[in-house]
Motif scaffolding. Structure first.
Motif, PDB file in Angstrom:
ATOM      1  N   GLY A  53       0.816  -1.216   0.000  1.00 17.63           N
ATOM      2  CA  GLY A  53       0.000   0.000   0.000  1.00 17.63           C
ATOM      3  C   GLY A  53       0.847   1.262   0.000  1.00 17.63           C
ATOM      4  O   GLY A  53       0.569   2.216  -0.736  1.00 17.63           O
ATOM      5  N   GLN A  54       1.895   1.286   0.825  1.00 18.24           N
ATOM      6  CA  GLN A  54       2.765   2.459   0.888  1.00 18.24           C
ATOM      7  C   GLN A  54       3.494   2.677  -0.436  1.00 18.24           C
ATOM      8  O   GLN A  54       3.674   3.814  -0.878  1.00 18.24           O
ATOM      9  CB  GLN A  54       3.760   2.295   2.039  1.00 18.24           C
ATOM     10  CG  GLN A  54       3.118   2.396   3.414  1.00 18.24           C
ATOM     11  CD  GLN A  54       4.117   2.165   4.540  1.00 18.24           C
ATOM     12  OE1 GLN A  54       5.169   1.569   4.346  1.00 18.24           O
ATOM     13  NE2 GLN A  54       3.778   2.640   5.725  1.00 18.24           N
ATOM     14  N   THR A  55       3.919   1.576  -1.055  1.00 20.76           N
ATOM     15  CA  THR A  55       4.626   1.692  -2.326  1.00 20.76           C
ATOM     16  C   THR A  55       3.697   2.232  -3.413  1.00 20.76           C
ATOM     17  O   THR A  55       4.088   3.088  -4.217  1.00 20.76           O
ATOM     18  CB  THR A  55       5.197   0.334  -2.755  1.00 20.76           C
ATOM     19  OG1 THR A  55       6.092  -0.140  -1.732  1.00 20.76           O
ATOM     20  CG2 THR A  55       5.962   0.438  -4.073  1.00 20.76           C
ATOM     21  N   TYR A  56       2.453   1.730  -3.437  1.00 22.09           N
ATOM     22  CA  TYR A  56       1.474   2.217  -4.412  1.00 22.09           C
ATOM     23  C   TYR A  56       1.265   3.724  -4.247  1.00 22.09           C
ATOM     24  O   TYR A  56       1.279   4.489  -5.226  1.00 22.09           O
ATOM     25  CB  TYR A  56       0.154   1.477  -4.229  1.00 22.09           C
ATOM     26  CG  TYR A  56      -0.944   1.980  -5.136  1.00 22.09           C
ATOM     27  CD1 TYR A  56      -1.082   1.491  -6.430  1.00 22.09           C
ATOM     28  CD2 TYR A  56      -1.834   2.953  -4.693  1.00 22.09           C
ATOM     29  CE1 TYR A  56      -2.093   1.963  -7.269  1.00 22.09           C
ATOM     30  CE2 TYR A  56      -2.836   3.437  -5.523  1.00 22.09           C
ATOM     31  CZ  TYR A  56      -2.962   2.940  -6.802  1.00 22.09           C
ATOM     32  OH  TYR A  56      -3.945   3.407  -7.625  1.00 22.09           O
ATOM     33  N   LEU A  57       1.085   4.143  -3.004  1.00 23.65           N
ATOM     34  CA  LEU A  57       0.834   5.552  -2.733  1.00 23.65           C
ATOM     35  C   LEU A  57       2.042   6.409  -3.097  1.00 23.65           C
ATOM     36  O   LEU A  57       1.909   7.478  -3.711  1.00 23.65           O
ATOM     37  CB  LEU A  57       0.474   5.729  -1.259  1.00 23.65           C
ATOM     38  CG  LEU A  57      -0.166   7.049  -0.842  1.00 23.65           C
ATOM     39  CD1 LEU A  57      -1.446   7.304  -1.615  1.00 23.65           C
ATOM     40  CD2 LEU A  57      -0.439   7.046   0.659  1.00 23.65           C
ATOM     41  N   GLN A  58       3.249   5.948  -2.743  1.00 21.09           N
ATOM     42  CA  GLN A  58       4.446   6.727  -3.017  1.00 21.09           C
ATOM     43  C   GLN A  58       4.686   6.868  -4.518  1.00 21.09           C
ATOM     44  O   GLN A  58       5.095   7.930  -5.002  1.00 21.09           O
ATOM     45  CB  GLN A  58       5.664   6.078  -2.353  1.00 21.09           C
ATOM     46  CG  GLN A  58       6.939   6.910  -2.452  1.00 21.09           C
ATOM     47  CD  GLN A  58       6.784   8.278  -1.820  1.00 21.09           C
ATOM     48  OE1 GLN A  58       6.420   8.379  -0.652  1.00 21.09           O
ATOM     49  NE2 GLN A  58       7.043   9.338  -2.580  1.00 21.09           N
ATOM     50  N   ARG A  59       4.424   5.817  -5.273  1.00 16.04           N
ATOM     51  CA  ARG A  59       4.618   5.899  -6.722  1.00 16.04           C
ATOM     52  C   ARG A  59       3.602   6.832  -7.370  1.00 16.04           C
ATOM     53  O   ARG A  59       3.931   7.536  -8.330  1.00 16.04           O
ATOM     54  CB  ARG A  59       4.552   4.497  -7.333  1.00 16.04           C
ATOM     55  CG  ARG A  59       5.770   3.654  -6.964  1.00 16.04           C
ATOM     56  CD  ARG A  59       5.773   2.294  -7.637  1.00 16.04           C
ATOM     57  NE  ARG A  59       6.970   1.542  -7.247  1.00 16.04           N
ATOM     58  CZ  ARG A  59       7.241   0.301  -7.651  1.00 16.04           C
ATOM     59  NH1 ARG A  59       6.390  -0.337  -8.463  1.00 16.04           N
ATOM     60  NH2 ARG A  59       8.347  -0.309  -7.254  1.00 16.04           N
ATOM     61  N   ALA A  60       2.398   6.848  -6.832  1.00 16.29           N
ATOM     62  CA  ALA A  60       1.406   7.797  -7.336  1.00 16.29           C
ATOM     63  C   ALA A  60       1.846   9.229  -7.045  1.00 16.29           C
ATOM     64  O   ALA A  60       1.688  10.122  -7.888  1.00 16.29           O
ATOM     65  CB  ALA A  60       0.047   7.519  -6.697  1.00 16.29           C
ATOM     66  N   ILE A  61       2.417   9.439  -5.863  1.00 14.24           N
ATOM     67  CA  ILE A  61       2.917  10.771  -5.498  1.00 14.24           C
ATOM     68  C   ILE A  61       4.070  11.169  -6.410  1.00 14.24           C
ATOM     69  O   ILE A  61       4.119  12.287  -6.947  1.00 14.24           O
ATOM     70  CB  ILE A  61       3.350  10.794  -4.022  1.00 14.24           C
ATOM     71  CG1 ILE A  61       2.118  10.705  -3.114  1.00 14.24           C
ATOM     72  CG2 ILE A  61       4.148  12.048  -3.704  1.00 14.24           C
ATOM     73  CD1 ILE A  61       2.448  10.496  -1.643  1.00 14.24           C
ATOM     74  N   ASP A  62       5.018  10.256  -6.599  1.00 10.97           N
ATOM     75  CA  ASP A  62       6.181  10.555  -7.442  1.00 10.97           C
ATOM     76  C   ASP A  62       5.765  10.904  -8.873  1.00 10.97           C
ATOM     77  O   ASP A  62       6.389  11.742  -9.536  1.00 10.97           O
ATOM     78  CB  ASP A  62       7.143   9.366  -7.462  1.00 10.97           C
ATOM     79  CG  ASP A  62       7.792   9.129  -6.106  1.00 10.97           C
ATOM     80  OD1 ASP A  62       7.786  10.060  -5.279  1.00 10.97           O
ATOM     81  OD2 ASP A  62       8.288   8.010  -5.869  1.00 10.97           O
ATOM     82  N   GLU A  63       4.712  10.260  -9.341  1.00 12.91           N
ATOM     83  CA  GLU A  63       4.250  10.494 -10.707  1.00 12.91           C
ATOM     84  C   GLU A  63       3.573  11.857 -10.852  1.00 12.91           C
ATOM     85  O   GLU A  63       3.728  12.532 -11.885  1.00 12.91           O
ATOM     86  CB  GLU A  63       3.265   9.389 -11.117  1.00 12.91           C
ATOM     87  CG  GLU A  63       2.718   9.540 -12.528  1.00 12.91           C
ATOM     88  CD  GLU A  63       1.738   8.448 -12.879  1.00 12.91           C
ATOM     89  OE1 GLU A  63       1.089   8.558 -13.939  1.00 12.91           O
ATOM     90  OE2 GLU A  63       1.616   7.472 -12.102  1.00 12.91           O
ATOM     91  N   GLN A 196       1.218  15.623   0.192  1.00 14.97           N
ATOM     92  CA  GLN A 196       0.057  15.431   1.051  1.00 14.97           C
ATOM     93  C   GLN A 196      -1.238  15.605   0.262  1.00 14.97           C
ATOM     94  O   GLN A 196      -2.179  14.826   0.410  1.00 14.97           O
ATOM     95  CB  GLN A 196       0.099  16.427   2.214  1.00 14.97           C
ATOM     96  CG  GLN A 196      -1.044  16.292   3.203  1.00 14.97           C
ATOM     97  CD  GLN A 196      -1.037  14.962   3.928  1.00 14.97           C
ATOM     98  OE1 GLN A 196       0.017  14.427   4.233  1.00 14.97           O
ATOM     99  NE2 GLN A 196      -2.220  14.426   4.194  1.00 14.97           N
ATOM    100  N   ASP A 197      -1.251  16.622  -0.601  1.00 13.64           N
ATOM    101  CA  ASP A 197      -2.438  16.859  -1.426  1.00 13.64           C
ATOM    102  C   ASP A 197      -2.693  15.672  -2.365  1.00 13.64           C
ATOM    103  O   ASP A 197      -3.839  15.221  -2.516  1.00 13.64           O
ATOM    104  CB  ASP A 197      -2.271  18.139  -2.241  1.00 13.64           C
ATOM    105  CG  ASP A 197      -2.288  19.385  -1.371  1.00 13.64           C
ATOM    106  OD1 ASP A 197      -2.764  19.299  -0.221  1.00 13.64           O
ATOM    107  OD2 ASP A 197      -1.814  20.438  -1.834  1.00 13.64           O
ATOM    108  N   VAL A 198      -1.623  15.177  -3.008  1.00 12.38           N
ATOM    109  CA  VAL A 198      -1.763  14.055  -3.935  1.00 12.38           C
ATOM    110  C   VAL A 198      -2.233  12.812  -3.191  1.00 12.38           C
ATOM    111  O   VAL A 198      -3.113  12.073  -3.669  1.00 12.38           O
ATOM    112  CB  VAL A 198      -0.430  13.782  -4.670  1.00 12.38           C
ATOM    113  CG1 VAL A 198      -0.488  12.455  -5.425  1.00 12.38           C
ATOM    114  CG2 VAL A 198      -0.117  14.920  -5.623  1.00 12.38           C
ATOM    115  N   ALA A 199      -1.659  12.549  -2.023  1.00 16.56           N
ATOM    116  CA  ALA A 199      -2.049  11.375  -1.237  1.00 16.56           C
ATOM    117  C   ALA A 199      -3.538  11.427  -0.905  1.00 16.56           C
ATOM    118  O   ALA A 199      -4.245  10.414  -1.002  1.00 16.56           O
ATOM    119  CB  ALA A 199      -1.212  11.291   0.035  1.00 16.56           C
TER     120      ALA A 199
END
Length: 238
Positions: A53-63, A196-199
């Protein structure tokens, strides 16, 4: 930080002792064949879920947190935080209006402000010749701030300035406009805010497409009316 280093050094013997104990317990558990134990596998599954879950969220943020968005956020910050007028001043603080007027008379006669501050001022800055750190409008008590911002550079106040601390004589030494922080200095803060906004956006999208049943606080009979099963939190299309 130095303080943190000192604390770490004090705790290091305990930390090392705990690391040794953990390693001994790990080796003993592996030797006992617990690697495939159902409880171990269950706990590993929980950790795996968390990491996925954390990896999914972090990759979405990075993108989504792009250089373009960082630049736009920086420009917005500059618009919302324009340069401010900043003063550099000295002051002499005394207890009575008569004393302040005597100070003004001495200054009018050519006395050195810094030396007079060392001699007469009762404020903590007196030892430094009355020197104050640079300040912007509103950062001093209103009476002091209003008087200082109405003065011309190089002049001293011609009338005592009364505040809750006593009577001040002010000398305005410099006036300038603040420089905006460089983008490099703001990047960490801006990136954190955008992340934070993206998350929040990603989580909102996930919740919008999911069926979520909250069982916390319900009796077992209410939570599982068929006598079994677990909470369903799967997307509609699964």
């Amino acid at each position: 930080p130095p303080q943190g280093q000192q604390q770490a050094q004090l705790l290091m013997p305990q930390i090392l002792e705990q690391l040794v104990n953990n390693e001994l317990a790990t080796q003993a558990g592996r030797n006992a064949g617990l690697s495939q134990d159902p409880e171990v596998q269950r706990q590993l599954g929980k950790v795996e879920d968390l990491i996925v879950g954390q990896t999914y969220l972090q990759r979405a943020i990075d993108e989504k947190v792009t250089d373009e968005k960082l630049e736009a956020a920086y420009q917005t910050y500059l618009e919302e935080n324009p340069p401010q007028r900043e003063l550099t001043a000295r002051h002499i603080l005394v207890a009575t209006e008569e004393e302040a007027k005597d100070v003004i008379v001495a200054l009018d006669g050519g006395a050195d402000f810094a030396e007079l501050a060392k001699e007469k001022s009762t404020g903590p800055s007196g030892a430094n010749g009355g020197e104050l750190p640079p300040f912007q409008e509103g950062q001093m008590v209103p009476e002091f701030s209003d008087a200082a911002f109405a003065m011309e550079v190089g002049t001293h106040s011609k009338e005592p300035v009364k505040t809750q601390f006593g009577y001040h004589v002010i000398k305005l030494e410099a006036s300038s406009m603040t420089e905006p922080p460089a983008k490099a200095a703001m990047e960490g803060q801006l990136r954190d805010e955008l992340s934070q906004d993206v998350a929040e956006e990603v989580i909102a999208e996930l919740r919008e497409g999911a069926q979520i049943e909250i069982l916390f606080g319900q009796d077992d009979a209410e939570a599982t009316p068929d006598g079994g099963g677990e909470a369903d939190s799967t997307p509609d299309n699964n």
